[in-house]
Every structure is written in structure tokens, then in C-alpha cells.
Design an enzyme around this catalytic site. Structure first.
Site, PDB file in Angstrom:
ATOM      1  N   GLY A  59      -0.946 -10.592   7.888  1.00 32.66           N
ATOM      2  CA  GLY A  59       0.438 -10.638   8.352  1.00 32.66           C
ATOM      3  C   GLY A  59       1.092 -11.891   7.810  1.00 32.66           C
ATOM      4  N   CYS A 116      -7.441 -12.027   6.688  1.00 32.54           N
ATOM      5  CA  CYS A 116      -6.336 -12.956   6.465  1.00 32.54           C
ATOM      6  C   CYS A 116      -5.738 -13.439   7.794  1.00 32.54           C
ATOM      7  CB  CYS A 116      -5.290 -12.310   5.552  1.00 32.54           C
ATOM      8  SG  CYS A 116      -4.148 -13.501   4.861  1.00 32.54           S
ATOM      9  N   TYR A 117      -4.548 -12.985   8.176  1.00 28.05           N
ATOM     10  CA  TYR A 117      -3.993 -13.406   9.468  1.00 28.05           C
ATOM     11  C   TYR A 117      -4.925 -12.978  10.605  1.00 28.05           C
ATOM     12  CZ  TYR A 117      -0.654 -14.082  13.279  1.00 28.05           C
ATOM     13  OH  TYR A 117      -0.046 -14.495  14.428  1.00 28.05           O
ATOM     14  N   HIS A 132      -8.619 -10.425   1.068  1.00 33.10           N
ATOM     15  CA  HIS A 132      -8.234  -9.034   1.366  1.00 33.10           C
ATOM     16  C   HIS A 132      -9.211  -8.046   0.730  1.00 33.10           C
ATOM     17  CE1 HIS A 132      -4.238  -9.779   3.147  1.00 33.10           C
ATOM     18  NE2 HIS A 132      -4.248 -10.860   2.383  1.00 33.10           N
ATOM     19  N   GLU A 171      -9.256  -4.954   1.147  1.00 26.43           N
ATOM     20  CA  GLU A 171      -8.601  -3.665   0.915  1.00 26.43           C
ATOM     21  C   GLU A 171      -7.888  -3.592  -0.428  1.00 26.43           C
ATOM     22  OE1 GLU A 171      -7.565  -6.112   2.697  1.00 26.43           O
ATOM     23  OE2 GLU A 171      -5.412  -6.114   3.120  1.00 26.43           O
ATOM     24  N   ASP A 202       5.729  18.383   0.772  1.00 24.45           N
ATOM     25  CA  ASP A 202       5.388  18.361   2.190  1.00 24.45           C
ATOM     26  C   ASP A 202       5.603  19.724   2.860  1.00 24.45           C
ATOM     27  OD1 ASP A 202       4.985  15.734   1.584  1.00 24.45           O
ATOM     28  OD2 ASP A 202       6.856  15.030   2.471  1.00 24.45           O
ATOM     29  N   LYS A 251       0.772  10.431   1.816  1.00 22.56           N
ATOM     30  CA  LYS A 251       1.232  11.377   0.788  1.00 22.56           C
ATOM     31  C   LYS A 251       0.086  11.876  -0.098  1.00 22.56           C
ATOM     32  CE  LYS A 251       4.907  13.271  -1.160  1.00 22.56           C
ATOM     33  NZ  LYS A 251       6.066  13.833  -0.446  1.00 22.56           N
TER      34      LYS A 251
END
Ligand code: XMP
Length: 542
Positions: free
Chosen positions: A72, A99-100, A186, A188, A244, A387
Site C-alpha cells: 500500500g 511491503c506495507y 513483492h 507477486e 463478457d 477478465k
């Protein structure tokens, strides 16, 4: 069809038993929040994002097997810095902080975070120290992605430091006994070379989760949920041919067959071949009940004389609902309406804007302007999917790749690619030019893919189309002077449409497109290439 959200209307009916996430990502406003949930799902573990003011009781009610605290932008010592309910750290559920989240875990458990002299942004060399559940089977030295200014200066009681970098003495820490883990970097982000391994270590090693979130299991569960929810009732769905709504149609049809009726409102501003493809896929291939509403004439009258871009959009959007509900009234016994709402719509419209609680996400509603006396309950079976998962689902359900991987196309269609008034003649010209652009650049992208093996190769075009700017200019064809239309070619490279750059297309590709358009499209004598990035321009011209 992902339709405009209107001012007043109905609330989506939540599924009776929304799947409980195996992993809950508590979001502290991270740039990479959604990415964390996606990475976990990439490993076939179901994960959801919740806002950071979720309480321990609320979390417990969701029943996760693991918790991730996201990064964050705040400093943990800032006055309004988001906090975590300290009871969450006492639930006994394994927690991983990034991180945060790493710093917040530290201060919440009695450790210390210090303001560093200099921040650390971008790639950094990580050096491991001792054994670690989280870093198991990763090299002693490796590249990780950092983005921070503050650093942990003292770990909480019971924790050990498991990695450092030159400027970050506590790059990773853990308390294996309490199954609490945290990294300053991070995992990710793809630039962290062994980030995926670390997530695997946490999910499968520490939390003992099973990778059960597979396409087959998702489809089976969704089908069962839809059947249970709608029972013997009929369901209506507005089909646009977009990704979609097409995937929702295929999914709901698999669940309840002919209890579903799709209404395809053809506003006459679709690209060449699109209405035919909708019919061919849904009516011929799937055998779905499909009402094709030919509203071309109606829209043509509605747009006569309209030149203002916003007015065009407004008229096209609101007319959709009028046409749709007229059709809906002709059908008997319909109780439900299916919608192609996807997870980012929920995250962005709900929790982010309100800063609300987990329950805010759950009570999201997609607003629809039901006319007096008309009401449907909503089902939104894709409302927890990203998506790319929606696309995968589409392929698994048997939709053609051409439909599932199609480039973005605006709801108002070709109307906002014709500057000035929309007329049948201009639509015909634009449609023909656009078909050539798409044929040539589809082929260009395929060539690039064949050479690089990468669908997202740096130079592949992300979105490409023709625009009719309403300019006429002088030309010469044979011995004749012409005074014809100009076509603009727009082709951009982008990841998410937020920013874009014009595609550096090879001259021979540009030459072929230009040659074909002036040669094959009657009334066009000039082609120009739009070489403006976004910003300052937008991708579309209106
Ligand atoms: P701009 O022109 O704002 O477009 O750079 C960004 C992306 O959004 C698409 N777009 C729309 N999509 N309804 C949609 O569903 C719309 O009204 C609309 N307008 C723009 C555009 O094609 C690009 O991908």
C-alpha cells in the site's frame, strides 16, 4: 452485455452460496492488489480481495485457509495510515504480508519500522539467511522487486530474519511457529524471479492447500449454483457479442438450457461480420433460443443530425434499454436477468470507491433502469472472475477463440468512430475500411506470434481500427480528379487502455493497408496514420 450503470434500479441478488475464498487478500490500497489475487488463482487456489477495514469476525465468517496482507502507498506511521484489526493476527490462520503488509505486521506485533535515508525501487539482489519455509528451494541470491521507503528495523518477538538486501536489513522475516511470514519485496510481480515459488511454498507448503480452482471445477460449481438459484424460472440475457455477455450466455445455457433466452440488440453500428457471428455461434452452434432484434432503422433515426459525441453515446446507451425491455415484455414468465458483470467492475465500483468493508463488496449492485412495472432479479455469474479468467472460461465452454480474444470494442460501436453525423453511407464505408484494417493487422499479429512465440510481444497491436474523420480531400484516380473521404488508421500498443502508444508498424504493412483501402473501398481516396500516444490523445476519436 456490460451495460451502462444507470441512476436508479435493482440490486443484484447474491448467489445463495458464494464460494468462500481459500485465500483472502486484505487490500491496503496496493498498486498490485488485484495482481496478488490473480497470482494465487494462477496456482489454482481461489482468492478474493477485501478492503483493509475488514474485522477478524468478518474474516472468520469467510472461512479462509490463508490471509495475505497487500502492499500500500502509506507509511505505517502516517496519521491516517490504514491499520489491520490486530485480532486478525491472532486467528491462527497463516498470514503472508508484502511491503506495507510486512511493515504493518511488524508494528502490530511490537516490532519497529524506521524511515530510511533512501528508498529502494526496482530490482534488488536478495541474500538469504538461514532456513525459511517461505524461501525454500530458492537460490541463496536472487532478484526481487522492491518499492519502499520505510524499512523494518526490528522484527517482532519470535520472528527471525530470513533475507536481506544491501539497503534493507529485513527483506524477509518469519515466525514459523505462528505461521506468520512477510517480505519487504513483492513476490507477486514477475520481476521477482522466484515469486511464484514463494507463493507455492506458502499456499501448498505452509497452508497445505490443494490446487482445486480449475476450469472444470469452476464450471461445475457455477452450473450447480445457477441451477439452484433459478430453479425452473426463465432467464433473459442481453447479448452484445462482446466477451463478457457471450461467456455468461454459454455458462447459463450450460446450466439451464432453454430456460435461457438471449436478446441480441443489433444497433447497426457493429463491425463487419459481427451480427452473423453472434447468430452462427449462439443459434447454430449452441442451439440457444436467440431473439435478434433488428434495431438498425430505429437507431439510424435516433442518430440523425446528432454530431456531439456525448449525445451520441447517451442516445445509444439509453435506447438499448428501451429496445431490450420492449423485447423482454414479449416473453412470458421471465424472472431473472443475467449480466456480464466481472470482478474488476465489482472491485472498482464497490470497495474502492466507498472504502467500505468486506460486506460492501458482497452487496455490490449493478444498476439497471427498469421501466415502471418491470423488474427482474439479477444473476451475475462472472462477478468473481478477472477478465483473463472469463476468457479461459469462454474457451472451456466452447466459444470460438475469435470471439473470446477479440480486441476491445466500445458499446456505441462504429458511431463514435465516425466524426459528425452517422449515416448509413458512412457506416458502410467505415465498416469496409475497418474490415481491411482488422484482416491485415490480425495477420500481422499472427506473424509476430509465429516469430516470437509471445502473444503479448512488445510490438503486437493491442487495438486497431479505422476512423472516418469526415474530411474530404482531392485525389486523382486514373485520369480523373476525385474528391473523396479520408480514412484514419488507428493502431496502438497497450496493456490496459490506460496508456497507449501508436504501433510502430512496418512500412510494408502500412502500405498494404493503405493500398487495399483506397483500392477496395468506394469513395475513399486517402489514408492517414494516427501517430499520437495516449495521453494526450485517447485511443478512440470520440
Ligand atoms: P479511450 O478512447 O478512452 O478508450 O482511450 C479506452 C478503451 O476503452 C474503450 N472504450 C469503450 N468501451 N464502451 C466500452 O465498452 C465505451 O463507451 C467505450 N469508449 C471507449 C476503447 O475502445 C479503448 O479500448
Amino acid at each position: 452485455m456490460m451495460v451502462n450503470r444507470a441512476q436508479d434500479g435493482a440490486q443484484a441478488t447474491p448467489l445463495a452460496d458464494d464460494p468462500s475464498p481459500q485465500v483472502v487478500v486484505i487490500d491496503f490500497g496496493a498498486q498490485y492488489g488485484q495482481l496478488i489475487a490473480r497470482r494465487v488463482r494462477d496456482l489454482h487456489v481461489y482468492s478474493e480481495l477485501v478492503p483493509c477495514d475488514v474485522t477478524a469476525e468478518e474474516l472468520l465468517a469467510m472461512g479462509p485457509s490463508a490471509i495475505i496482507l497487500s502492499g500500500g502507498p502509506a507509511s505505517v506511521y502516517a496519521k491516517d495510515a490504514p491499520r489491520v484489526d490486530p485480532n486478525i493476527l491472532e486467528l491462527g490462520i497463516p498470514i503472508l504480508g508484502f511491503c506495507y503488509g510486512h511493515q504493518l505486521m511488524t508494528v502490530t506485533l511490537g516490532g519497529e519500522v524506521a524511515h530510511a535515508q533512501a528508498g529502494e525501487y526496482g530490482p534488488a539482489q536478495l541474500v538469504r539467511e538461514g532456513a525459511s519455509d517461505l524461501l525454500e528451494s530458492t537460490p541463496a541470491e536472487q532478484t526481487v522487486w522492491m518499492s519502499h521507503r520505510d524499512s523494518v528495523s526490528q522484527v517482532p518477538k519470535g520472528f527471525v530474519v530470513t533475507a536481506r538486501t544491501d539497503s534493507c536489513p529485513v527483506a524477509a522475516m518469519e515466525c514459523a511457529e505462528r505461521r506468520l511470514y512477510a517480505t519487504q519485496f513483492h513476490p507477486e510481480v514477475r520481476h521477482t524471479s522466484y515469486g511464484r515459488r514463494m507463493l507455492e511454498n506458502f499456499l501448498f507448503g505452509v497452508c497445505r492447500l490443494e490446487p482445486t480452482w480449475t476450469m472444470d471445477s469452476i464450471i461445475n460449481r457455477k452450473v450447480a449454483e445457477i441451477r439452484e438459484q433459478v430453479g425452473q424460472d426463465r432467464v433473459i440475457l442481453g447479448l452484445s457479442g462482446g466477451v463478457d455477455s457471450s461467456v455468461v450466455a454459454a455458462l447459463v445455457y450450460k446450466a439451464i438450457g432453454e430456460q435461457l433466452c438471449c436478446v441480441f440488440v443489433n444497433h447497426g453500428m457493429l463491425r463487419a461480420g459481427e451480427p452473423e457471428m453472434v447468430e452462427q455461434v449462439f443459434r447454430d452452434q449452441f442451439g440457444m433460443p436467440l431473439v435478434h432484434v433488428h434495431a438498425e432503422q430505429r437507431y439510424s433515426q435516433l442518430l440523425a443530425g446528432v454530431t456531439d459525441p456525448e449525445e451520441k453515446r447517451r442516445r445509444i446507451g439509453s435506447e438499448f434499454w428501451r429496445v431490450f425491455f420492449e423485447e423482454a415484455q414479449r416473453l412470458d414468465g421471465v424472472r431473472w436477468m443475467a449480466q456480464g458483470t466481472i470482478y474488476p467492475d465489482i472491485i472498482e465500483s464497490g470497495a474502492r470507491k466507498t472504502g467500505g468493508k468486506a460486506s460492501t463488496i458482497k452487496s455490490h449492485h449493478n444498476l439497471i433502469p427498469f421501466p415502471d412495472g418491470i423488474h427482474f432479479d439479477l444473476i451475475e455469474p462472472l462477478d468473481r472472475f478477472f477478465k483473463d479468467e472469463v476468457r479461459e472460461l469462454g474457451v472451456a465452454l466452447g466459444l470460438p477463440a475469435k470471439m473470446v480474444y477479440r480486441q476491445p470494442f466500445p458499446g456505441p460501436g462504429l458511431a463514435i468512430r465516425i466524426i459528425g453525423e452517422v449515416t448509413p453511407q458512412k457506416l458502410e464505408t467505415l465498416r469496409a475500411a475497418d474490415a481491411i484494417v482488422r484482416q491485415e493487422l490480425d495477420a500481422y499479429n499472427e506473424d509476430l506470434f509465429a516469430k516470437t512465440g509471445d502473444r503479448n510481444s512488445e510490438h503486437s497491436c493491442w487495438q486497431y481500427f479505422a476512423v472516418l474523420p469526415g474530411i474530404r480531400s482531392v485525389g486523382v484516380m486514373g485520369d480523373e480528379r476525385t474528391y473523396g473521404q479520408t480514412v484514419v488508421l488507428r493502431a496502438v500498443e497497450s496493456a490496459d487502455a490506460m496508456t497507449a502508444d501508436w504501433a510502430r508498424l512496418p512500412y510494408e504493412v502500412l502500405a498494404r493497408i493503405s493500398g487495399r483501402i483506397v483500392g477496395e473501398v468506394s469513395g475513399v481516396n486517402r489514408v492517414v496514420y494516427d501517430i499520437t500516444p495516449k495521453p494526450p490523445a485517447t485511443i478512440e476519436w470520440e
